[in-house]
Structures are given as structure tokens and as C-alpha cells.
Design a protein around this motif. Structure first.
Motif, PDB file in Angstrom:
ATOM      1  N   VAL A   9      77.525 107.618   9.593  1.00 16.35           N
ATOM      2  CA  VAL A   9      77.033 107.330  10.948  1.00 16.35           C
ATOM      3  C   VAL A   9      75.776 106.450  10.865  1.00 16.35           C
ATOM      4  O   VAL A   9      75.623 105.481  11.616  1.00 16.35           O
ATOM      5  CB  VAL A   9      76.738 108.649  11.705  1.00 16.35           C
ATOM      6  CG1 VAL A   9      75.909 108.389  12.960  1.00 16.35           C
ATOM      7  CG2 VAL A   9      78.044 109.344  12.068  1.00 16.35           C
ATOM      8  N   VAL A  10      74.901 106.771   9.924  1.00 20.33           N
ATOM      9  CA  VAL A  10      73.685 105.974   9.741  1.00 20.33           C
ATOM     10  C   VAL A  10      74.038 104.571   9.248  1.00 20.33           C
ATOM     11  O   VAL A  10      73.492 103.568   9.718  1.00 20.33           O
ATOM     12  CB  VAL A  10      72.723 106.678   8.765  1.00 20.33           C
ATOM     13  CG1 VAL A  10      71.532 105.780   8.447  1.00 20.33           C
ATOM     14  CG2 VAL A  10      72.245 108.011   9.357  1.00 20.33           C
ATOM     15  N   ARG A  11      74.968 104.506   8.289  1.00 19.92           N
ATOM     16  CA  ARG A  11      75.363 103.193   7.770  1.00 19.92           C
ATOM     17  C   ARG A  11      75.856 102.274   8.894  1.00 19.92           C
ATOM     18  O   ARG A  11      75.505 101.100   8.961  1.00 19.92           O
ATOM     19  CB  ARG A  11      76.460 103.324   6.711  1.00 19.92           C
ATOM     20  CG  ARG A  11      76.761 102.001   6.002  1.00 19.92           C
ATOM     21  CD  ARG A  11      78.131 101.980   5.360  1.00 19.92           C
ATOM     22  NE  ARG A  11      79.194 102.010   6.357  1.00 19.92           N
ATOM     23  CZ  ARG A  11      79.567 100.960   7.107  1.00 19.92           C
ATOM     24  NH1 ARG A  11      78.955  99.784   6.955  1.00 19.92           N
ATOM     25  NH2 ARG A  11      80.527 101.081   8.013  1.00 19.92           N
ATOM     26  N   ARG A  12      76.649 102.815   9.768  1.00 16.80           N
ATOM     27  CA  ARG A  12      77.172 101.996  10.874  1.00 16.80           C
ATOM     28  C   ARG A  12      76.045 101.492  11.771  1.00 16.80           C
ATOM     29  O   ARG A  12      76.086 100.362  12.250  1.00 16.80           O
ATOM     30  CB  ARG A  12      78.188 102.811  11.680  1.00 16.80           C
ATOM     31  CG  ARG A  12      79.450 103.074  10.870  1.00 16.80           C
ATOM     32  CD  ARG A  12      80.443 103.924  11.626  1.00 16.80           C
ATOM     33  NE  ARG A  12      81.627 104.174  10.798  1.00 16.80           N
ATOM     34  CZ  ARG A  12      82.692 104.860  11.198  1.00 16.80           C
ATOM     35  NH1 ARG A  12      82.727 105.362  12.432  1.00 16.80           N
ATOM     36  NH2 ARG A  12      83.711 105.041  10.401  1.00 16.80           N
ATOM     37  N   GLY A  13      75.065 102.344  11.961  1.00 13.09           N
ATOM     38  CA  GLY A  13      73.917 101.926  12.759  1.00 13.09           C
ATOM     39  C   GLY A  13      73.125 100.822  12.086  1.00 13.09           C
ATOM     40  O   GLY A  13      72.684  99.864  12.728  1.00 13.09           O
ATOM     41  N   LEU A  14      72.957 100.957  10.779  1.00 10.12           N
ATOM     42  CA  LEU A  14      72.232  99.909  10.041  1.00 10.12           C
ATOM     43  C   LEU A  14      73.005  98.607  10.089  1.00 10.12           C
ATOM     44  O   LEU A  14      72.429  97.522  10.252  1.00 10.12           O
ATOM     45  CB  LEU A  14      72.044 100.340   8.572  1.00 10.12           C
ATOM     46  CG  LEU A  14      71.135 101.537   8.326  1.00 10.12           C
ATOM     47  CD1 LEU A  14      71.164 101.919   6.840  1.00 10.12           C
ATOM     48  CD2 LEU A  14      69.697 101.220   8.755  1.00 10.12           C
ATOM     49  N   SER A  15      74.317  98.715   9.935  1.00  8.77           N
ATOM     50  CA  SER A  15      75.151  97.522   9.944  1.00  8.77           C
ATOM     51  C   SER A  15      75.013  96.778  11.275  1.00  8.77           C
ATOM     52  O   SER A  15      74.928  95.551  11.319  1.00  8.77           O
ATOM     53  CB  SER A  15      76.605  97.933   9.700  1.00  8.77           C
ATOM     54  OG  SER A  15      77.435  96.798   9.727  1.00  8.77           O
ATOM     55  N   ARG A  16      74.942  97.545  12.336  1.00  7.72           N
ATOM     56  CA  ARG A  16      74.878  96.935  13.667  1.00  7.72           C
ATOM     57  C   ARG A  16      73.497  96.406  14.013  1.00  7.72           C
ATOM     58  O   ARG A  16      73.365  95.345  14.621  1.00  7.72           O
ATOM     59  CB  ARG A  16      75.313  97.974  14.705  1.00  7.72           C
ATOM     60  CG  ARG A  16      75.155  97.476  16.119  1.00  7.72           C
ATOM     61  CD  ARG A  16      75.939  98.308  17.104  1.00  7.72           C
ATOM     62  NE  ARG A  16      75.708  97.821  18.466  1.00  7.72           N
ATOM     63  CZ  ARG A  16      76.172  98.423  19.551  1.00  7.72           C
ATOM     64  NH1 ARG A  16      76.907  99.520  19.422  1.00  7.72           N
ATOM     65  NH2 ARG A  16      75.922  97.938  20.745  1.00  7.72           N
ATOM     66  N   VAL A  54      71.296  92.040   3.850  1.00  8.25           N
ATOM     67  CA  VAL A  54      72.551  91.323   4.060  1.00  8.25           C
ATOM     68  C   VAL A  54      73.608  92.174   4.770  1.00  8.25           C
ATOM     69  O   VAL A  54      74.289  91.715   5.682  1.00  8.25           O
ATOM     70  CB  VAL A  54      73.089  90.809   2.706  1.00  8.25           C
ATOM     71  CG1 VAL A  54      74.469  90.184   2.879  1.00  8.25           C
ATOM     72  CG2 VAL A  54      72.108  89.800   2.097  1.00  8.25           C
ATOM     73  N   SER A  55      73.764  93.416   4.341  1.00  9.87           N
ATOM     74  CA  SER A  55      74.805  94.284   4.916  1.00  9.87           C
ATOM     75  C   SER A  55      74.397  95.729   4.648  1.00  9.87           C
ATOM     76  O   SER A  55      73.369  95.979   4.029  1.00  9.87           O
ATOM     77  CB  SER A  55      76.169  93.989   4.283  1.00  9.87           C
ATOM     78  OG  SER A  55      76.134  94.288   2.894  1.00  9.87           O
ATOM     79  N   ALA A  56      75.198  96.667   5.119  1.00  8.86           N
ATOM     80  CA  ALA A  56      74.921  98.086   4.879  1.00  8.86           C
ATOM     81  C   ALA A  56      76.122  98.725   4.193  1.00  8.86           C
ATOM     82  O   ALA A  56      77.236  98.678   4.719  1.00  8.86           O
ATOM     83  CB  ALA A  56      74.623  98.800   6.196  1.00  8.86           C
ATOM     84  N   VAL A 245      70.756 106.259  13.865  1.00  8.92           N
ATOM     85  CA  VAL A 245      69.572 105.390  13.848  1.00  8.92           C
ATOM     86  C   VAL A 245      68.889 105.310  15.206  1.00  8.92           C
ATOM     87  O   VAL A 245      67.747 104.872  15.309  1.00  8.92           O
ATOM     88  CB  VAL A 245      69.890 103.954  13.347  1.00  8.92           C
ATOM     89  CG1 VAL A 245      70.419 103.985  11.917  1.00  8.92           C
ATOM     90  CG2 VAL A 245      70.862 103.246  14.281  1.00  8.92           C
ATOM     91  N   ASN A 246      69.596 105.754  16.247  1.00  6.63           N
ATOM     92  CA  ASN A 246      69.001 105.765  17.584  1.00  6.63           C
ATOM     93  C   ASN A 246      68.491 107.144  17.987  1.00  6.63           C
ATOM     94  O   ASN A 246      68.142 107.369  19.144  1.00  6.63           O
ATOM     95  CB  ASN A 246      70.021 105.259  18.607  1.00  6.63           C
ATOM     96  CG  ASN A 246      70.495 103.860  18.284  1.00  6.63           C
ATOM     97  OD1 ASN A 246      69.672 102.968  18.080  1.00  6.63           O
ATOM     98  ND2 ASN A 246      71.794 103.663  18.193  1.00  6.63           N
ATOM     99  N   GLY A 247      68.489 108.076  17.020  1.00 10.94           N
ATOM    100  CA  GLY A 247      67.932 109.398  17.288  1.00 10.94           C
ATOM    101  C   GLY A 247      68.889 110.364  17.966  1.00 10.94           C
ATOM    102  O   GLY A 247      68.474 111.426  18.427  1.00 10.94           O
ATOM    103  N   GLU A 248      70.180 110.020  18.016  1.00  7.31           N
ATOM    104  CA  GLU A 248      71.148 110.875  18.710  1.00  7.31           C
ATOM    105  C   GLU A 248      71.889 111.789  17.732  1.00  7.31           C
ATOM    106  O   GLU A 248      72.283 111.366  16.646  1.00  7.31           O
ATOM    107  CB  GLU A 248      72.178 110.002  19.453  1.00  7.31           C
ATOM    108  CG  GLU A 248      71.544 109.086  20.486  1.00  7.31           C
ATOM    109  CD  GLU A 248      72.347 107.824  20.767  1.00  7.31           C
ATOM    110  OE1 GLU A 248      72.039 107.143  21.769  1.00  7.31           O
ATOM    111  OE2 GLU A 248      73.279 107.508  19.991  1.00  7.31           O
TER     112      GLU A 248
END
Length: 295
Positions: A9-16, A54-56, A245-248
Motif C-alpha cells: 500500500v505504501v509502495r503504491r503511494g510512493l509510486s503515485r 525514479v520509481s518505487a 502515505v496519506n495517513g489513512e
DNA sequence: ACGGGCCCCTGTTGGC
DNA sequence: TGCCAACAGGGGCCCG
């Protein structure tokens, strides 16, 4: 956020929200957060300033962001030879927040970007997590050198079910220990080990040698199933420590069958869920659905 | 090779 | 109300 679904879930947030952006400044506010970056805090900060994330990427419970240079950012991947590597430990969070927002009590590392957009903050109450900059090992999928000894995780294509089964069969250990051994299978922690064992109707103390190839397959299917469902619900969080990453918070905790449910009725047979001490932690299981056989 | 025990930390919870 | 032990999703290391 310890286990694979929460880290993903965190990785996806970093990627975005973070990938493709260039670091203006890195600040280390607590030395323990970069304790595994041997050259120290100043070198860590100096190595990151001016680099592009570059990416996550993720393997198991580890996250990393390959480092590039701004001018070659569009040709990402061609020249990246090192990465910012993170492990969240028990209480680590990577948060994307507006630059002026209040400083978190347990803020350990802060990255600001040259676009003056949201910062990336590493917040970690217990300081078991850490960040470091490390070279990417060139063989196969580029993975940071400090984690080349970690096995692939069960959601990676590189994970080989047959190899896992063979390695299990030659180990003299018990299945729950094996699930938690990151060199055999990565990403599984205490919650998802218990949940997968329950789904597969396996006692955690089952000797690995006693597992048939078929049963091992069922267990892997259960691991993938429970992790996939958890991911679909944003992960498991009992409190505000485990957030994206948005605290949710995610809400898979409602779907847990045994973890943290001592004394509650088993969803399958109605018998009480048992809690036992195991490896200085707790194990939860249904003694009726998960009898110990084969020992 | 494997298991046990301890350590690293801060905070919350529950029993007395 | 206070105090204190137990406990929390992580892993590493040393010892036998």
C-alpha cells in the motif's frame, strides 16, 4: 507497517506521489533511523541531494526507490546503480505531506523536493525501521545489495513454488517459523502467517518435513489469498500507526479470522480461538480446525 | 542448522 | 487515581 500488504500500500503511494521527483534536501533528525547507512547521516544527505527518485519497488517488507539524475530521468532505468532503501520495522511510516505541515512527534527523516511540492517524511515511533542508500546488485532483477539474501515474496513472478517446497522439505523446523523466515519466503509476518495457517487448516508447529507437496501448495494459495484480500482493503491496521502515505488506515482487521481474536468463536467451527506464546510473540489458531499432525 | 533468549525502542493497555 | 508488567505488525545477534 510491517507485512507485505501494508508495505505494498505504501509502495503504491510512493509510486503515485513521489516517483519522478527530484530531491532538494534530505534531513536526518534521528541518527538511529539511518544506522545501517554506514557512512553516516551527512553522507546520506549528501548522496540524496539533487537525485531523482525514479520509481518505487518492493520485495517482501522492503521498499526501495532507484536513484537517477534529473537530466536522465526520462530514460529511467538505464543508469540507476543505487537506491534509497527502506524498512518500516514495527512502526515506520512514509508520509507525503505539505511542506509547511506540523512536524510529527516521531519524525526521523525528511526529504524535500525541488518542485516545492509535498515532502516525504519518515516517521517512526519505535525506531526499528531504517533508511539507507545502497548499490543495486546487477544480477537478475535489480535489488539493493543489503537484501539480496531475502527470498522473493509470494506475489512476485520470481517466486518459485517448487523451490520453496523443496527447501521446506529439507528444513528441520516448524511451518510457522519457516513462514516467518525471510530467506525462505519474504513478506509474511505474524498476522498473515496465522491467518494463512488457519485457512490451510495447518498447525503452526507442523514439521516442515511432514508437509506434502500438495499441502504446501494449499498453504501458498492461502498466503496469496489472504494477502490479496488484505491489499484490496488497504491492509490491516488496528490503530493509526499503520497508514498509507496519506495517513489513512486500511480495514482488513475486520476480516481477520484468528489474529487478535483470543476466545472468540472460530468462523469455521465455532470453537474458541486459542492464543499461545511463540517466539516471544503470540500465535492465534483454532485448535479444532488446526490439529497438530505428523510430528 | 536450529532454537532460545535477548536486544534494539516508545507507547498503550489491563490488572491490581 | 496510580503503578507496573505485559505486550505490540520488525529483525539481528550470540550462544549452546
Amino acid at each position: 507497517m510491517p507485512e507485505l500488504p501494508e508495505v505494498e500500500v505504501v509502495r503504491r503511494g510512493l509510486s503515485r506521489w513521489v516517483a519522478g521527483r527530484t530531491i532538494a534536501q534530505a534531513e536526518v533528525l534521528h541518527a538511529r533511523a539511518i544506522r545501517r547507512h554506514v557512512p553516516g547521516a551527512a553522507e546520506f544527505a549528501g548522496r540524496l541531494a539533487g537525485r531523482t527518485l525514479v520509481s518505487a519497488e518492493r520485495r517482501g517488507k522492503y521498499l526501495w526507490m532507484p536513484l537517477g539524475d534529473p537530466e536522465s530521468a526520462s530514460g529511467a532505468g538505464s543508469g540507476s546503480s543505487e537506491a534509497l532503501l527502506a524498512h518500516l520495522g514495527m512502526s515506520g511510516q512514509l508520509l507525503v505531506v505539505e511542506p509547511g505541515s506540523p512536524v510529527e512527534k516521531h519524525l526521523r527523516v525528511r526529504l524535500s523536493f525541488d518542485d516545492d511540492g509535498p515532502e516525504l517524511r519518515f516517521v517512526d515511533q519505535r525506531t526499528f525501521g531504517h533508511l539507507l542508500v545502497a548499490p543495486l546488485a546487477p544480477l537478475g532483477r535489480p535489488v539493493p545489495e543489503p537484501i539480496v539474501h531475502i527470498a522473493a515474496d509470494p506475489l512476485e513472478e520470481a517466486f518459485d513454488d517448487e523451490v520453496f517446497a523443496v527447501r521446506l522439505s529439507v528444513r528441520q523446523t516448524e511451518i510457522k517459523r519457516a513462514l516467518l523466515d525471510q530467506s525462505l519466503i519474504s513478506g509474511v509476518g505474524n498476522i498473515y502467517a496465522d491467518e494463512a495457517l488457519w485457512r490451510a487448516r495447518l498447525h503452526g508447529r507442523t514439521p516442515t518435513r511432514a508437509l506434502s507437496r500438495r499441502k504446501t501448495g494449499e498453504l501458498l494459495a492461502a498466503v496469496r489469498e489472504v494477502m490479496g484480500e488484505a491489499l484490496g482493503q488497504g491492509g490491516t491496521s488496528f490503530d493509526s500507526l499503520y497508514v498509507n502515505v496519506n495517513g489513512e488506515s486500511g480495514y482488513f482487521d475486520r476480516s481477520l479470522n484468528v489474529y487478535g481474536r483470543q476466545g472468540e468463536p472460530c468462523a469455521r467451527c465455532g470453537g474458541p480461538v486459542l492464543r499461545e506464546a511463540f517466539m516471544n510473540r503470540s500465535s492465534y489458531s483454532c485448535p479444532r480446525c488446526q490439529p497438530l499432525v505428523g510430528s
